[in-house]
Design a protein around this motif. Structure first.
Motif, PDB file in Angstrom:
ATOM      1  N   LYS A 189       0.830  -1.199   0.000  1.00 46.22           N
ATOM      2  CA  LYS A 189       0.000   0.000   0.000  1.00 46.22           C
ATOM      3  C   LYS A 189       0.875   1.263   0.000  1.00 46.22           C
ATOM      4  CE  LYS A 189      -3.840  -2.288   2.402  1.00 46.22           C
ATOM      5  NZ  LYS A 189      -4.673  -2.290   3.622  1.00 46.22           N
ATOM      6  N   TYR A 202     -12.208  -2.705  -3.294  1.00 46.85           N
ATOM      7  CA  TYR A 202     -12.734  -2.776  -1.929  1.00 46.85           C
ATOM      8  C   TYR A 202     -14.270  -2.716  -1.894  1.00 46.85           C
ATOM      9  CZ  TYR A 202      -8.171  -2.379   0.441  1.00 46.85           C
ATOM     10  OH  TYR A 202      -6.904  -2.630   0.942  1.00 46.85           O
ATOM     11  N   LEU A 206     -16.473  -3.568   1.085  1.00 45.73           N
ATOM     12  CA  LEU A 206     -16.386  -2.719   2.286  1.00 45.73           C
ATOM     13  C   LEU A 206     -17.102  -1.385   2.096  1.00 45.73           C
ATOM     14  CD1 LEU A 206     -12.590  -3.292   3.103  1.00 45.73           C
ATOM     15  CD2 LEU A 206     -14.550  -4.459   4.117  1.00 45.73           C
ATOM     16  N   PHE A 260     -15.300   3.353   7.753  1.00 46.95           N
ATOM     17  CA  PHE A 260     -13.921   3.734   7.425  1.00 46.95           C
ATOM     18  C   PHE A 260     -13.649   3.753   5.923  1.00 46.95           C
ATOM     19  CE2 PHE A 260     -13.842  -0.902   8.333  1.00 46.95           C
ATOM     20  CZ  PHE A 260     -13.297  -1.392   7.155  1.00 46.95           C
ATOM     21  N   LEU A 280     -10.343   4.984   3.931  1.00 46.44           N
ATOM     22  CA  LEU A 280      -9.540   3.923   3.314  1.00 46.44           C
ATOM     23  C   LEU A 280      -9.190   4.300   1.871  1.00 46.44           C
ATOM     24  CD1 LEU A 280      -8.377   1.006   3.094  1.00 46.44           C
ATOM     25  CD2 LEU A 280     -10.718   0.215   2.658  1.00 46.44           C
ATOM     26  N   ARG A 294      -1.447 -14.487   3.946  1.00 44.37           N
ATOM     27  CA  ARG A 294      -2.143 -13.697   4.981  1.00 44.37           C
ATOM     28  C   ARG A 294      -1.436 -13.811   6.329  1.00 44.37           C
ATOM     29  NH1 ARG A 294      -6.837 -10.418   4.063  1.00 44.37           N
ATOM     30  NH2 ARG A 294      -7.832 -11.310   5.890  1.00 44.37           N
ATOM     31  N   THR A 345      -5.225  -7.814  10.320  1.00 37.18           N
ATOM     32  CA  THR A 345      -5.592  -6.519   9.732  1.00 37.18           C
ATOM     33  C   THR A 345      -5.144  -5.370  10.631  1.00 37.18           C
ATOM     34  OG1 THR A 345      -7.524  -7.577   8.743  1.00 37.18           O
ATOM     35  CG2 THR A 345      -7.555  -5.173   8.876  1.00 37.18           C
ATOM     36  N   ARG A 360       3.159  -6.885   9.299  1.00 34.75           N
ATOM     37  CA  ARG A 360       2.531  -5.806  10.075  1.00 34.75           C
ATOM     38  C   ARG A 360       3.025  -5.805  11.523  1.00 34.75           C
ATOM     39  NH1 ARG A 360      -3.152  -7.462   7.422  1.00 34.75           N
ATOM     40  NH2 ARG A 360      -3.142  -6.110   5.586  1.00 34.75           N
ATOM     41  N   VAL A 398      -4.164   0.462  12.135  1.00 35.22           N
ATOM     42  CA  VAL A 398      -4.981  -0.285  11.169  1.00 35.22           C
ATOM     43  C   VAL A 398      -5.201   0.522   9.884  1.00 35.22           C
ATOM     44  CG1 VAL A 398      -7.257   0.475  12.035  1.00 35.22           C
ATOM     45  CG2 VAL A 398      -7.032  -1.772  10.939  1.00 35.22           C
ATOM     46  N   ASN A 405      -1.643   0.051   7.365  1.00 39.54           N
ATOM     47  CA  ASN A 405      -1.146  -1.302   7.654  1.00 39.54           C
ATOM     48  C   ASN A 405      -0.315  -1.930   6.531  1.00 39.54           C
ATOM     49  OD1 ASN A 405      -3.270  -1.849   5.982  1.00 39.54           O
ATOM     50  ND2 ASN A 405      -4.338  -3.239   7.369  1.00 39.54           N
ATOM     51  N   HIS A 407      -1.668  -5.482   1.546  1.00 40.96           N
ATOM     52  CA  HIS A 407      -2.941  -6.189   1.356  1.00 40.96           C
ATOM     53  C   HIS A 407      -2.640  -7.583   0.827  1.00 40.96           C
ATOM     54  CE1 HIS A 407      -6.740  -7.450  -0.404  1.00 40.96           C
ATOM     55  NE2 HIS A 407      -6.059  -7.723  -1.501  1.00 40.96           N
ATOM     56  N   GLY A 408      -3.437  -8.562   1.256  1.00 38.57           N
ATOM     57  CA  GLY A 408      -3.342  -9.903   0.692  1.00 38.57           C
ATOM     58  C   GLY A 408      -4.728 -10.479   0.518  1.00 38.57           C
TER      59      GLY A 408
HETATM   60  P1  RTP Z   1      -6.709  -5.969   3.205  1.00 41.08           P
HETATM   61  O1  RTP Z   1      -7.938  -6.260   2.372  1.00 41.08           O
HETATM   62  O2  RTP Z   1      -6.183  -4.572   2.998  1.00 41.08           O
HETATM   63  O3  RTP Z   1      -5.669  -7.039   3.099  1.00 41.08           O
HETATM   64  O4  RTP Z   1      -7.176  -6.016   4.702  1.00 41.08           O
HETATM   65  P2  RTP Z   1      -7.990  -7.138   5.425  1.00 41.08           P
HETATM   66  O5  RTP Z   1      -8.613  -8.102   4.469  1.00 41.08           O
HETATM   67  O6  RTP Z   1      -7.090  -7.695   6.449  1.00 41.08           O
HETATM   68  O7  RTP Z   1      -9.113  -6.275   6.139  1.00 41.08           O
HETATM   69  P3  RTP Z   1     -10.469  -5.685   5.595  1.00 41.08           P
HETATM   70  O8  RTP Z   1     -11.470  -5.839   6.647  1.00 41.08           O
HETATM   71  O9  RTP Z   1     -10.771  -6.186   4.214  1.00 41.08           O
HETATM   72  O10 RTP Z   1     -10.116  -4.138   5.514  1.00 41.08           O
HETATM   73  C1  RTP Z   1      -9.456  -3.599   4.423  1.00 41.08           C
HETATM   74  C2  RTP Z   1      -8.553  -2.486   4.876  1.00 41.08           C
HETATM   75  O11 RTP Z   1      -9.351  -1.425   5.407  1.00 41.08           O
HETATM   76  C3  RTP Z   1      -8.629  -0.777   6.430  1.00 41.08           C
HETATM   77  N1  RTP Z   1      -9.400  -0.829   7.660  1.00 41.08           N
HETATM   78  N2  RTP Z   1      -9.545   0.201   8.450  1.00 41.08           N
HETATM   79  N3  RTP Z   1     -10.349   1.903  10.582  1.00 41.08           N
HETATM   80  C4  RTP Z   1     -10.692   0.640  10.606  1.00 41.08           C
HETATM   81  O12 RTP Z   1     -11.307   0.168  11.503  1.00 41.08           O
HETATM   82  C5  RTP Z   1     -10.296  -0.208   9.481  1.00 41.08           C
HETATM   83  N4  RTP Z   1     -10.624  -1.478   9.319  1.00 41.08           N
HETATM   84  C6  RTP Z   1     -10.075  -1.856   8.166  1.00 41.08           C
HETATM   85  C7  RTP Z   1      -7.309  -1.487   6.592  1.00 41.08           C
HETATM   86  O13 RTP Z   1      -6.339  -0.792   5.786  1.00 41.08           O
HETATM   87  C8  RTP Z   1      -7.599  -2.845   6.003  1.00 41.08           C
HETATM   88  O14 RTP Z   1      -6.439  -3.476   5.572  1.00 41.08           O
END
Ligand code: RTP
Length: 148
Positions: free
Chosen positions: A9, A49, A52, A57, A61, A85, A91, A102, A109, A112, A115-116
């Motif tokens: 990132k 994304y 999400l 957030f 993001l 992962r 995360t 990480r 968060v 971080n 991404h994977g």
């Molecule tokens: P990623 O897709 O980036 O690998 O992350 P992940 O699956 O571990 O987590 P995910 O829930 O898909 O969240 C994507 C990215 O959003 C940001 N995030 N911010 N502020 C917050 O509470 C929050 N939660 C998630 C993080 O950059 C996360 O990697």
């Protein structure tokens, strides 16, 4: 062979962690299949994304992900989605064990580093999204370099 999409990132690129992340995947035994540094558009990131989109957030993001170039990679090998992962960590970096990327390099968060893909199906969707011209197959043969 199983494949995953790993992205460094904007904060990871700015902090000069691209080589460190590549090194860890190479050392573990995974094979690099594709790599690109790019400045993604807002639309591209919103598609990446999209699951999400309703999260509070989400706008932050997308803003973070637009703050600089990213490095996208495809890695291949045994159970690379799950193990990739694990190598990234949780995360939330505060929940990540030392030894993970990480866990070694982040505390926030919202910053971080990487991404994977979280499943084989999402990996293939993300590889198609980020490498739309396709990813050629090749097989490593370290014998040609006299290493074995
Ligand atoms: P990623 O897709 O980036 O690998 O992350 P992940 O699956 O571990 O987590 P995910 O829930 O898909 O969240 C994507 C990215 O959003 C940001 N995030 N911010 N502020 C917050 O509470 C929050 N939660 C998630 C993080 O950059 C996360 O990697």
């Amino acid at each position: 062979m199983e494949r995953t999409y790993i992205m460094v990132k904007p904060d990871g690129v700015q902090r000069g962690l691209v080589g460190e992340i590549i090194k860890r995947f190479e050392q573990r035994g995974y094979q690099l299949m594709a790599l690109e540094l790019l400045h993604p558009t807002k639309e591209h990131l919103e598609e990446h994304y999209k699951d999400l989109a309703g999260k509070p957030f989400f706008p932050g993001l997308i803003e973070y992900m637009l703050s600089g170039p990213v490095v996208g990679m495809v890695w291949a090998g045994k159970e690379v989605v799950k193990i990739g992962r694990k190598m990234l960590g949780e995360t939330n970096p505060l929940a990540s064990l030392p030894g993970s990327i990480r866990g070694d390099f982040a505390i926030d968060v919202g910053r971080n580093i990487c991404h994977g893909s979280d499943a084989v199906e999402s990996a293939e969707r993300e590889i198609a999204l980020w490498f739309p011209r396709g990813v050629p197959e090749y097989k490593r043969d370290i014998s040609v370099h006299g290493l074995i």
